[in-house]
Design an enzyme around this catalytic site. Structure first.
Site, PDB file in Angstrom:
ATOM      1  N   LEU A  56      21.572 -71.090 -60.698  1.00  0.00           N
ATOM      2  CA  LEU A  56      22.953 -70.611 -60.622  1.00  0.00           C
ATOM      3  C   LEU A  56      23.902 -71.800 -60.502  1.00  0.00           C
ATOM      4  CD1 LEU A  56      22.843 -67.380 -58.447  1.00  0.00           C
ATOM      5  CD2 LEU A  56      23.506 -67.613 -60.833  1.00  0.00           C
ATOM      6  N   HIS A  57      23.951 -72.593 -61.570  1.00  0.00           N
ATOM      7  CA  HIS A  57      24.813 -73.767 -61.636  1.00  0.00           C
ATOM      8  C   HIS A  57      25.544 -73.745 -62.964  1.00  0.00           C
ATOM      9  CE1 HIS A  57      23.035 -75.462 -58.053  1.00  0.00           C
ATOM     10  NE2 HIS A  57      21.864 -75.092 -58.520  1.00  0.00           N
ATOM     11  N   ALA A  58      26.673 -74.402 -63.003  1.00  0.00           N
ATOM     12  CA  ALA A  58      27.451 -74.575 -64.222  1.00  0.00           C
ATOM     13  C   ALA A  58      27.714 -73.250 -64.943  1.00  0.00           C
ATOM     14  CB  ALA A  58      26.792 -75.605 -65.128  1.00  0.00           C
TER      15      ALA A  58
END
Length: 93
Positions: free
Chosen positions: A14-16
């Protein structure tokens, strides 16, 4: 309160971009949803909150919601997190 547990499928967790797609979807639902990782819980519509969880590929998170439409909202977000949103980006290009 409704809740679902899901494994984050995106290669970058759950990044970028995956976090952005998730947060935007959560904000559109009109139902307050919380994302829980261990003892930490954050609003699903908070980009900084979701990023602060540090959920990587394969991390199990729990989504919680209460009220009318909670079950449908969670089903929608679980389906989203179950996909590799990084791979979806390649398909969109």
């Amino acid at each position: 309160m409704a809740h679902r547990t899901v494994v984050v499928a995106s290669a970058s967790g759950l990044h970028a971009r995956p976090a952005k797609v998730f947060v935007q979807a959560a904000a559109r639902l009109g139902v307050p949803v919380t994302v829980r990782l261990g003892e930490k819980a954050v609003p699903a519509k908070s980009m900084l909150g979701v990023l602060s969880l540090g959920a990587v590929h394969g991390t199990e998170v729990t989504l919680e919601a209460d009220g009318p439409g909670a079950e449908e909202a969670l089903d929608s977000l679980v389906a989203l997190l179950s996909r590799d949103l990084d791979a979806d980006e390649a398909l969109d290009a």
